[in-house]
Structures are given as structure tokens and as C-alpha cells.
Scaffold this motif. Structure first.
Motif, PDB file in Angstrom:
ATOM      1  N   ASP A  56      39.272  32.133  37.810  1.00 43.55           N
ATOM      2  CA  ASP A  56      39.212  32.870  39.073  1.00 43.55           C
ATOM      3  C   ASP A  56      40.399  33.832  39.142  1.00 43.55           C
ATOM      4  O   ASP A  56      41.350  33.616  39.905  1.00 43.55           O
ATOM      5  N   PRO A  57      40.371  34.910  38.361  1.00 44.30           N
ATOM      6  CA  PRO A  57      41.510  35.825  38.309  1.00 44.30           C
ATOM      7  C   PRO A  57      41.949  36.348  39.667  1.00 44.30           C
ATOM      8  O   PRO A  57      43.140  36.367  39.985  1.00 44.30           O
ATOM      9  N   GLN A  58      40.989  36.781  40.489  1.00 44.23           N
ATOM     10  CA  GLN A  58      41.353  37.393  41.761  1.00 44.23           C
ATOM     11  C   GLN A  58      41.920  36.380  42.752  1.00 44.23           C
ATOM     12  O   GLN A  58      42.598  36.761  43.709  1.00 44.23           O
ATOM     13  N   GLY A  59      41.669  35.101  42.510  1.00 49.36           N
ATOM     14  CA  GLY A  59      42.220  34.070  43.385  1.00 49.36           C
ATOM     15  C   GLY A  59      43.436  33.381  42.808  1.00 49.36           C
ATOM     16  O   GLY A  59      43.949  32.428  43.407  1.00 49.36           O
ATOM     17  N   ALA A  60      43.933  33.854  41.677  1.00 45.57           N
ATOM     18  CA  ALA A  60      45.007  33.154  40.963  1.00 45.57           C
ATOM     19  C   ALA A  60      46.374  33.311  41.617  1.00 45.57           C
ATOM     20  O   ALA A  60      47.172  32.374  41.630  1.00 45.57           O
ATOM     21  N   SER A  61      46.674  34.498  42.134  1.00 41.74           N
ATOM     22  CA  SER A  61      47.963  34.711  42.796  1.00 41.74           C
ATOM     23  C   SER A  61      47.808  34.298  44.247  1.00 41.74           C
ATOM     24  O   SER A  61      47.167  34.996  45.039  1.00 41.74           O
ATOM     25  N   ARG A  62      48.386  33.170  44.605  1.00 48.34           N
ATOM     26  CA  ARG A  62      48.130  32.589  45.931  1.00 48.34           C
ATOM     27  C   ARG A  62      49.417  32.045  46.562  1.00 48.34           C
ATOM     28  O   ARG A  62      49.598  30.832  46.671  1.00 48.34           O
ATOM     29  N   PRO A  63      50.329  32.928  46.947  1.00 47.65           N
ATOM     30  CA  PRO A  63      51.567  32.486  47.585  1.00 47.65           C
ATOM     31  C   PRO A  63      51.300  31.602  48.796  1.00 47.65           C
ATOM     32  O   PRO A  63      50.356  31.848  49.555  1.00 47.65           O
ATOM     33  N   GLY A  82      43.267  44.034  51.624  1.00 48.91           N
ATOM     34  CA  GLY A  82      43.308  42.715  50.996  1.00 48.91           C
ATOM     35  C   GLY A  82      42.617  42.677  49.648  1.00 48.91           C
ATOM     36  O   GLY A  82      41.992  41.687  49.271  1.00 48.91           O
ATOM     37  N   LYS A  83      42.751  43.752  48.891  1.00 49.87           N
ATOM     38  CA  LYS A  83      42.090  43.878  47.592  1.00 49.87           C
ATOM     39  C   LYS A  83      42.948  43.268  46.487  1.00 49.87           C
ATOM     40  O   LYS A  83      44.151  43.470  46.453  1.00 49.87           O
ATOM     41  N   SER A  84      42.342  42.552  45.581  1.00 49.71           N
ATOM     42  CA  SER A  84      43.070  42.002  44.438  1.00 49.71           C
ATOM     43  C   SER A  84      42.972  42.938  43.248  1.00 49.71           C
ATOM     44  O   SER A  84      41.899  43.463  42.936  1.00 49.71           O
ATOM     45  N   GLY A  85      44.111  43.147  42.581  1.00 51.32           N
ATOM     46  CA  GLY A  85      44.134  43.960  41.372  1.00 51.32           C
ATOM     47  C   GLY A  85      44.145  43.132  40.101  1.00 51.32           C
ATOM     48  O   GLY A  85      44.343  43.671  39.011  1.00 51.32           O
ATOM     49  N   VAL A  86      43.926  41.832  40.229  1.00 51.00           N
ATOM     50  CA  VAL A  86      43.976  40.918  39.082  1.00 51.00           C
ATOM     51  C   VAL A  86      42.612  40.813  38.421  1.00 51.00           C
ATOM     52  O   VAL A  86      41.580  40.791  39.103  1.00 51.00           O
ATOM     53  N   GLY A  87      42.609  40.749  37.110  1.00 49.62           N
ATOM     54  CA  GLY A  87      41.357  40.603  36.373  1.00 49.62           C
ATOM     55  C   GLY A  87      41.588  39.950  35.027  1.00 49.62           C
ATOM     56  O   GLY A  87      42.729  39.668  34.646  1.00 49.62           O
ATOM     57  N   PRO A  88      40.528  39.699  34.274  1.00 44.34           N
ATOM     58  CA  PRO A  88      40.674  39.085  32.957  1.00 44.34           C
ATOM     59  C   PRO A  88      41.253  40.070  31.947  1.00 44.34           C
ATOM     60  O   PRO A  88      41.050  41.278  32.047  1.00 44.34           O
ATOM     61  N   LEU A  89      41.996  39.552  30.989  1.00 42.11           N
ATOM     62  CA  LEU A  89      42.491  40.357  29.871  1.00 42.11           C
ATOM     63  C   LEU A  89      41.392  40.423  28.818  1.00 42.11           C
ATOM     64  O   LEU A  89      40.994  39.401  28.260  1.00 42.11           O
ATOM     65  N   GLU A  90      40.900  41.616  28.553  1.00 39.36           N
ATOM     66  CA  GLU A  90      39.802  41.794  27.613  1.00 39.36           C
ATOM     67  C   GLU A  90      40.279  42.099  26.197  1.00 39.36           C
ATOM     68  O   GLU A  90      39.470  42.174  25.270  1.00 39.36           O
ATOM     69  N   GLN A  91      41.601  42.293  26.023  1.00 42.99           N
ATOM     70  CA  GLN A  91      42.121  42.616  24.696  1.00 42.99           C
ATOM     71  C   GLN A  91      41.864  41.460  23.721  1.00 42.99           C
ATOM     72  O   GLN A  91      41.877  40.285  24.101  1.00 42.99           O
TER      73      GLN A  91
END
Length: 423
Positions: A221-228, A33-42
Motif C-alpha cells: 500500500d504505497p500511498q498509505g505507507a507514510s502515516r505520521p 491530501g494527495k499522496s506522491g508515493v508509489g512503487p519503484l518500477e526500476q
């Protein structure tokens, strides 16, 4: 050799995703149940309304030699990394075709991308504007071609039975695998390497998807953003990467003593005929694809215990898919363990069907359904139509033959459903 009834099996898997640089680490991340989502640092992300994405866990520069990488678009780099892993996992080598271990005339490649070499195209246009004509890379055209990933994978495995590139938006990767199944079933090939790839984390696609209100703006909350299926879902999170499988006729695999992960039962395909971006709200097109799958294969609905859902985290799309399942299978959907793995990987667009096929095959092989994360307040319509795997992974039946579906749908109303089962 001509036949329309050949059994097709999966003998190799490969992936590079926001959860890991290979299929094993990706699967471990999914089950955990790991999230691969994070902030864009570019630097360019600061002005964007959407400042999050699911970026690749292992950069291609850590895997591909620099001279080769310079000649490949990022999408092709992902595809080649996943393809090499899958080809090796199936028991082949880069020289198998040359050595006669496999007949190159009976090998195919079908690698899809929804957008193709978009980063090459946009970056080289910037070079043209800022530095002039002579500084544009001579490799630009083969890098930006949508068929570039498939062509490079085809060259790697020595494919001569056919190299193809379906382009059907977010259904592309699944359509590629469905096409590969048919290549083997109809006798065009004995072995086909197939999947999908995408590399579109770039200022223009981010801005465009953001402005059409398709992506989550939950930057805090990047890791909580994708929430089907959550009542608060507000759009998908863009991801990148590739997923690839090696498919073979059962006879070919048996003759060489190959390990088999699962049988690739077949595909169902349809189109909504409704809207260029909005799904048909009642899921009629999706239901047609599901029924098409049942009509064209010997799949017994009672065998289906798991669905890797398209589940992008959009308000309309998530529920339309579940309504379609209920429309076709009725109360039989009560025993489907439904997982939406985009909650962890983000949405890989044309690469989604490839990565999610890898996840579906491994779910059957290990008899475990990954969780859907971030479902804090389950949508009542989702609860009424499906059994969503939430919180943690769920064990699937440990005995008997079981089957699973992988759903993929895309802009333009493209619908593809793939079916796999244990052997």
C-alpha cells in the motif's frame, strides 16, 4: 550596511516535488491530501526490502536542456528548477544582476543537501568498474560536490554576497533558510535565495535505510505507507525534490514594490547531544530549539496557529516532537493546527526543510493548513499532545496577524525551527 534588526520577508517560492513540478501544483496536491508515493518500477528494486518511494512528479529532462542536465547531478537539477521558479516569482530574471536590477554584491545563495551528489558518485563508480578510467565523466567532481546545487543556483542568480551549503542531514534545508535569514538581518545581503534539495532514490541509500529499519516496508500500500501519528506507522518513505524561497530585507522588497508572502521571523537551533540516529525521546533538544526561537525573536506564542511538523512517520520521532511543543507552549498548543506533509511528499531528507517552508509560507498566505493523510488510528500520545489536522485541509483564522512554525530535525541530533507570520 550593518544591522541586526532588519525585517526579512519572503518574496518568491519555487518547488519540484512528488506532487508536482512547481510550487502551485505541489500546494494544490497538499491541500487536496494527495499522496506522491508509489512503487519503484526500476529493475534494481525487485531485490530490495523497500520497494516504494515518492519519486519526482515531473522529470528534470522535461524542463532542463540535455546539454545542461548532463553537467548537473540530479539534486542540482531539482535545485535549479525550484530556484528558477522562485527567482521569477519574486520578479527577477536570470539577467537581473547583469542589468543592475539587483546588486549582485548584495545577493546570496544558500542551498542545502543532506547527501549531495550521491547518485553521480555511485553511478560513476559503476562506470569506472565496468568501462574503465577513460569513461568516467570529467564533470564528476563538480557534480558530486555537496555544494554543487548551491553553486549552480548562485551562478544562475549572479550571487556574490556569499554562496553556502549547510549539511545537517534532514535539518539541512531548514538550516539553509535560517542562515539566509541571518545573512539579511545582519546586513551581509539584501536578497538571498535559499532552500534544500535531495536526490537519493538509488539502490544503495534504499538498502541502507531499509537495513537500519528506518523506512516503511508497506510495499502493498504505497500511498498509505507514510502515516505520521498513526499507531501502525513503521518508518518514513524516501522522497526526492527541492523547495526554494527568495528572502529579502523588507526595505529592499518595498523599494521595488515586490509582493510579499510572509515575514520570515527567524530561527531556533539546537542539538540533542543524545544519539547519532535516535531522537532524544522526551524532545528536550527540540524544546531547546523552540525556546531559542522565542528568545531570539519578537514572536508572540499567541500568534502561532499552525505547525508544519517534521512528522516523518517513525515511532519515536513523531511523539518526541509533539512532546517538545507541549513542553515549551503548554496548553497553548491546543490552538496549533499541526500538519505532517511528509505523509504526502515522503521524506526529502535535506530537501524537506525547503519544501516544507514553501508549504508553511503558503499555508499562511492562503490561511489554510494542509491535512496529514493516512492517520486511520491516531496514536493516543499524539492526541494528548497536539491537534493533528487529519482527513482534509483546515481553514486558519481569516483576520489578524498569524504565525506558523516549520520544524526540521536530522540524524546527528540537529534541530532547526523556522517561524513565519503574515504581514
Amino acid at each position: 550596511m550593518s544591522s541586526t534588526n532588519r525585517t526579512v520577508v519572503v518574496t518568491g517560492i519555487g518547488a519540484t516535488t512528488p506532487l508536482g513540478g512547481d510550487a502551485t501544483s505541489t500546494w494544490e496536491g497538499l491541500v487536496a491530501g494527495k499522496s506522491g508515493v508509489g512503487p519503484l518500477e526500476q529493475e534494481w528494486a525487485a531485490d530490495q526490502a523497500v520497494r516504494i518511494a515518492a519519486q519526482i512528479a515531473v522529470e528534470p529532462s522535461e524542463v532542463i536542456p540535455r546539454p545542461q542536465a548532463r553537467r548537473l547531478d540530479r539534486s542540482a537539477q531539482f535545485a535549479l528548477i525550484a530556484a528558477k521558479e522562485a527567482w521569477t516569482d519574486a520578479g527577477y530574471t536570470e539577467t537581473s544582476a547583469d542589468e543592475g536590477t539587483v546588486d549582485a554584491d548584495r545577493v546570496g545563495a544558500v542551498i542545502a543537501s543532506g547527501i549531495g551528489g550521491v547518485t553521480t558518485l555511485l553511478d560513476q563508480y559503476d562506470v569506472l568498474k565496468e568501462k574503465g578510467v577513460r569513461r568516467v565523466s570529467p564533470h564528476t567532481v563538480p557534480m558530486l560536490m555537496p555544494n554543487g546545487p548551491s553553486a549552480n543556483v548562485g551562478l544562475y542568480v549572479g550571487a556574490r554576497a556569499g554562496v553556502h551549503t549547510p549539511v545537517s542531514a534532514c535539518a539541512s534545508g531548514a538550516e539553509a533558510i535560517g542562515y539566509a535569514i541571518e545573512m539579511i538581518r545582519t546586513g551581509r545581503a539584501d536578497v538571498v535565495i535559499a532552500g534544500g534539495t535531495e536526490a537519493a532514490i538509488h539502490p544503495l541509500p534504499i538498502a541502507a535505510f531499509g537495513n537500519m529499519m528506518a523506512m516503511s516496508k508497506n510495499n502493498e500500500d504505497p500511498q498509505g505507507a507514510s502515516r505520521p501519528y498513526d499507531t501502525g506507522r513503521d518508518g518514513f518513505v524516501l522522497g526526492e525534490g527541492a523547495g526554494v524561497v527568495v528572502l529579502e530585507s523588507a526595505e529592499h522588497a518595498a523599494a521595488r514594490g515586490a509582493r510579499v508572502y510572509a515575514e520570515a521571523v527567524g530561527q531556533g537551533i539546537s542539538a540533542d547531544g543524545h544519539d547519532i540516529v535516535q531522537p532524544e525521546p522526551e524532545g528536550r533538544g527540540i524544546a531547546h530549539a523552540l525556546q531559542n526561537l522565542l528568545d531570539r525573536t519578537d514572536l508572540d506564542p499567541a500568534e502561532i496557529v499552525h505547525v508544519n511538523a517534521h512528522g516523518t512517520s517513525t515511532p519515536a520521532g513523531d511523539i518526541a516532537e509533539l512532546k517538545a511543543l507541549r513542553k515549551v507552549f503548554g496548553d497553548d498548543t491546543d490552538h496549533f493546527a499541526v500538519s505532517a506533509t511528509k505523509s504526502m511528499t515522503g521524506h526529502l531528507l535535506g530537501g524537506a526543510g525547503g519544501v516544507e517552508t514553501v508549504a508553511t509560507v503558503l499555508a499562511l498566505y492562503h490561511r489554510v493548513a494542509p491535512p496529514t493523510i493516512n492517520v486511520n488510528d491516531l496514536d493516543p500520545e499524539a492526541e494528548a499532545n497536539a491537534d493533528i489536522v487529519r482527513g482534509e485541509a483546515r481553514k486558519l483564522p481569516v483576520e489578524g496577524r498569524i504565525a506558523a512554525l516549520n520544524d526540521s530535525f536530522g540524524f546527528g541530533g540537529h534541530n532547526v525551527v523556522l517561524a513565519f507570520r503574515t504581514v
